[in-house]
Design a protein around this motif. Structure first.
Motif: not given
Length: 121
Positions: A29-30, A32-40, A96-100
Motif C-alpha cells: 500500500q502507498q 501516504d495516500t492509502g492506495e492499494v498497489l499489489m499483492l505478493g 513509497d512506490q517508485v513508478g508502476a
C-alpha cells in the motif's frame, strides 16, 4: 531456486500463520495516500529481507525464486512500515512506490475495470 532458512526474528516468525506452501500474502500500500498497489507472497526469508533491507522482497510462486520489487523494472518499493493483521495471516507493507507497481505498467494492479456490484449503496 529453493527457499532458504531464515534469520527472521523467532518472535515474529511465531506470529505468522502461513498457508500450506509456507507463504503469507503481503499487501503493498502507498504509505501516504492509502492506495492499494499489489499483492505478493512472502515466506520467512522474504519478510526478513524486507525488514532488514527496506526494499520489498517477495517469493515468486511461478518462478520459484525470491525477487526484489524494482530490481528488473526500476519500479522500487521503499518500505515505510510492515504490520501483521490480527489473525497473523496477512502482512500490510506500507511503501513509497517508485513508478508502476503492476507488471503491466499500471500504477496499481487494481486498475482494471471494476466488477459490477448489485444491491449495494
Amino acid at each position: 531456486m529453493a527457499r532458504t532458512a531464515s534469520d527472521l526474528d523467532p518472535a515474529v516468525a511465531a506470529r505468522l500463520k502461513r498457508n500450506a506452501d509456507g507463504l503469507v500474502p503481503a499487501i503493498a500500500q502507498q504509505y501516504d495516500t492509502g492506495e492499494v498497489l499489489m499483492l505478493g507472497w512472502m515466506d520467512d526469508e522474504a519478510l526478513h529481507r524486507t525488514l532488514t533491507t527496506g526494499r520489498c522482497t517477495y517469493w515468486s510462486r511461478s518462478r520459484g525464486a525470491y525477487w526484489v520489487k524494482g530490481d528488473t523494472s526500476g519500479h522500487h518499493q521503499h518500505v515505510k512500515s510492515v504490520s501483521l493483521d490480527c489473525d497473523g495471516d496477512t502482512l500490510l507493507v506500507k511503501v513509497d512506490q517508485v513508478g508502476a507497481a503492476c507488471h503491466t505498467g499500471d500504477r496499481t494492479c487494481f486498475d482494471a475495470d471494476p466488477l459490477p456490484v448489485s444491491g449495494g449503496q
